[in-house]
Design an enzyme around this catalytic site. Structure first.
Site, PDB file in Angstrom:
ATOM      1  N   HIS A 117      38.700  50.705  54.821  1.00 18.39           N
ATOM      2  CA  HIS A 117      38.713  49.997  53.532  1.00 18.39           C
ATOM      3  C   HIS A 117      37.422  50.198  52.749  1.00 18.39           C
ATOM      4  O   HIS A 117      37.420  50.077  51.539  1.00 18.39           O
ATOM      5  CB  HIS A 117      38.845  48.498  53.784  1.00 18.39           C
ATOM      6  CG  HIS A 117      40.220  47.989  53.611  1.00 18.39           C
ATOM      7  ND1 HIS A 117      40.499  46.657  53.724  1.00 18.39           N
ATOM      8  CD2 HIS A 117      41.381  48.596  53.330  1.00 18.39           C
ATOM      9  CE1 HIS A 117      41.783  46.466  53.515  1.00 18.39           C
ATOM     10  NE2 HIS A 117      42.333  47.631  53.272  1.00 18.39           N
ATOM     11  N   HIS A 352      41.520  42.891  42.058  1.00 20.80           N
ATOM     12  CA  HIS A 352      41.453  43.691  43.290  1.00 20.80           C
ATOM     13  C   HIS A 352      40.078  43.506  43.933  1.00 20.80           C
ATOM     14  O   HIS A 352      39.851  43.898  45.057  1.00 20.80           O
ATOM     15  CB  HIS A 352      41.716  45.176  42.977  1.00 20.80           C
ATOM     16  CG  HIS A 352      41.884  46.011  44.203  1.00 20.80           C
ATOM     17  ND1 HIS A 352      40.888  46.810  44.706  1.00 20.80           N
ATOM     18  CD2 HIS A 352      42.931  46.150  45.041  1.00 20.80           C
ATOM     19  CE1 HIS A 352      41.312  47.418  45.802  1.00 20.80           C
ATOM     20  NE2 HIS A 352      42.545  47.035  46.031  1.00 20.80           N
ATOM     21  N   LYS A 354      37.069  41.472  45.767  1.00 19.29           N
ATOM     22  CA  LYS A 354      37.069  40.474  46.845  1.00 19.29           C
ATOM     23  C   LYS A 354      35.696  39.833  46.839  1.00 19.29           C
ATOM     24  O   LYS A 354      34.682  40.530  47.008  1.00 19.29           O
ATOM     25  CB  LYS A 354      37.302  41.108  48.211  1.00 19.29           C
ATOM     26  CG  LYS A 354      38.665  41.748  48.358  1.00 19.29           C
ATOM     27  CD  LYS A 354      38.622  43.250  48.071  1.00 19.29           C
ATOM     28  CE  LYS A 354      39.930  43.865  48.483  1.00 19.29           C
ATOM     29  NZ  LYS A 354      40.513  44.742  47.446  1.00 19.29           N
TER      30      LYS A 354
HETATM   31  O1  LIG Z   1      41.693  49.068  50.408  1.00 20.65           O
HETATM   32  C1  LIG Z   1      42.410  48.735  49.460  1.00 20.65           C
HETATM   33  O2  LIG Z   1      41.913  48.510  48.376  1.00 20.65           O
HETATM   34  C2  LIG Z   1      43.893  48.635  49.660  1.00 20.65           C
HETATM   35  C3  LIG Z   1      44.401  48.647  50.936  1.00 20.65           C
HETATM   36  N1  LIG Z   1      45.733  48.590  51.165  1.00 20.65           N
HETATM   37  C4  LIG Z   1      46.636  48.559  50.138  1.00 20.65           C
HETATM   38  C5  LIG Z   1      48.028  48.556  50.374  1.00 20.65           C
HETATM   39 BR1  LIG Z   1      48.631  48.573  52.156  1.00 20.65          BR
HETATM   40  C6  LIG Z   1      48.945  48.528  49.350  1.00 20.65           C
HETATM   41  C7  LIG Z   1      48.499  48.506  48.053  1.00 20.65           C
HETATM   42  C8  LIG Z   1      47.124  48.508  47.763  1.00 20.65           C
HETATM   43  C9  LIG Z   1      46.191  48.528  48.814  1.00 20.65           C
HETATM   44  C10 LIG Z   1      44.766  48.548  48.552  1.00 20.65           C
HETATM   45  O3  LIG Z   1      44.329  48.497  47.390  1.00 20.65           O
END
Ligand SMILES: O=C(O)c1c[nH]c2c(Br)cccc2c1=O
Length: 468
Positions: A117, A352, A354
């Protein structure tokens, strides 16, 4: 006036916290001209003359990414650190093959359900280097109409005497927050050859001006003193050692804000309120009195927040909370609050970003602040196992923690509800990304789940939501 401001002006106006949002298409200029940057801004020659860069992320659109670099930097070596395996790794290799200056590095993901991530940039200039820690994928959609967070480091100058000076245990050119030591420990945890060069670059720079703590997560079962290095245990350690006093902030609410939620257990006492909140509610002089879970607020978009956003229901595509998980933890409905950000002009820009923080009941002060890639999940923050002797983490994550004491011996951060107030303030002010207090969900509204149809009311584009 605003329209002549360069990214260098925008950057200097928002020091010393250096905490920005990304620009959003379709909102009033004033909300993009102050306290906000685009990826092109970050990579601008005005920020430094690039020699090489390293991009850590989860999703990459490589042709789009290359176009965000100024023409004169488009052939500088670029390393992409990802977690893709199998077919998606093959697709990434195909995309990268057309760019001779790009190389790939796959992070090991040996824990089930772990993801890479982390969203971070190392920018090596001719005269120093910069670290950027943020929340956006390297795809156009993430930088178009969403609310994303970006911390941009100071320009770290090259160390003069003898370069990397790996002086045994201690690190030369580090800051009071041990930023460089902890960044090196994070990078070393990958154990991959291509990052060795970037480890050397980090060693060779003076990072003593870094006033934030690194909060990283690396996959594994961390025990002994390694247990406090990562995830929520790092936050607990720092808040206990250097956080604000218990008698000042001990009764203040803790606010988590994120774009996805993991499986947290059948009851709130299993992980959310005892373990995770137990770490984030730590403070100096705390005699272990747990924070009442009535003081926990979780900001996560409701169905109406998504329906009314700039992207319409499609904006919910980056909020991957599934009904399968949600139905196992209905207790979360007691904690969730709406996403509203009128102060930053981003109520309709899906979050989006955090962030995690602790604010006074009158919403005028913050005890600390974190911006990170980590959503509300055990995979990201870690879960204690074996009678709390080890912290099990599945994913790579990274964020930065701001403590008032490192910004001029403050006991708390005054909260700035708008970017202009932060810009014009003579003293340090926290540019909070959303409105305080976060509003309750309205009657009849519900938590957003990306796999539940929405056919009662259309979004701003007249569409309904019928997920695949
Ligand atoms: O690391 C990130 O930002 C994300 C990680 N997983 C996701 C999934 Br599963 C579906 C749609 C969006 C994200 C996302 O944005």
């Amino acid at each position: 006036s605003d329209f002549e401001k360069t990214v260098a002006d925008v950057f200097s106006e928002f020091q010393p916290l250096s905490l920005f949002l990304t620009k959003v298409a379709g909102i009033e200029d004033r909300f993009n001209n102050t306290g906000a940057v685009s990826l092109k801004d970050i990579l601008s020659p005005l920020m430094g003359t690039l020699e090489a860069s390293c991009q850590f992320n989860f999703m990459f659109d490589i042709p789009w990414l290359v176009k965000q670099y100024p023409k004169q930097f488009r052939d500088k070596p670029m390393l992409l650190v990802h977690g893709d395996q199998g077919r998606s790794e093959a697709e990434m290799k195909t995309d990268a093959a057309q760019f001779p200056h790009i190389s790939l590095c796959r992070a090991k993901l040996e824990m089930m359900y772990g993801t890479h991530h982390t969203k971070m940039m190392f920018l090596l200039y001719d005269c120093g280097m910069r670290v950027v820690i943020h929340t956006a994928n390297l795809i156009s959609n993430d930088w178009h109409q969403k609310t994303q967070g970006v911390w941009i480091s100071p320009l770290f100058p090259k160390l003069t005497e003898g370069g990397n000076t790996s002086a045994g245990a201690s690190v030369i050119g580090d800051s009071p927050t041990k930023f460089k030591r902890d960044l090196l420990a994070y990078v070393q945890a990958y154990q991959v050859v291509p990052l060795a060069a970037w480890e050397r670059h980090i060693r060779q720079h003076n990072m003593s001006a870094a006033s934030v703590y690194i909060v990283g997560s690396v996959p594994g079962r961390h025990s002994g003193d390694k247990k406090m290095l990562w995830g929520h245990m790092k936050v607990k350690k720092v808040l206990k050692e250097a956080g604000p006093e218990h008698q000042k902030v001990g009764s203040w609410p803790v606010i988590g804000q994120f774009s996805s939620i993991g499986s947290l257990g059948a009851s709130m006492d299993q992980w959310l309120c005892d373990e995770w909140l137990g770490s984030l509610s730590q403070c100096r002089g705390n005699m272990g009195t747990p924070l009442s879970h009535s003081k926990l607020q979780l900001v996560y978009p409701s169905k109406e927040n998504v329906r009314l956003c700039l992207e319409g229901y499609g904006g919910g595509g980056c909020l991957p909370y599934s009904i399968k998980t949600a139905r196992k933890q209905i207790y979360l409905n007691n904690f969730v609050r709406q996403w509203r950000a009128d102060g930053r002009g981003r109520t309709e820009a899906i979050p989006h970003i955090k962030t995690y923080t602790r604010v006074s009941p009158d919403c005028k002060e913050a005890a600390w602040f974190i911006v990170t890639s980590a959503n509300l999940s055990k995979a990201a923050w870690g879960a204690l196992e074996k009678q709390k002797t080890q912290l099990m983490i599945r994913s790579y994550e990274i964020g930065v923690l701001f403590l008032p004491r490192h910004f001029g011996e403050l006991e708390s951060f005054p909260v700035g509800p708008t970017a202009e107030e932060v810009r014009d303030s003579d003293n340090v002010m926290l540019p909070i990304p959303y409105d305080l207090p976060p509003p309750n969900y309205q009657k009849g509204d519900r938590i957003w789940m990306w796999d539940v149809p929405c056919v009662d009311l259309p979004d701003r584009h007249g569409k309904k939501y019928c997920p695949p």
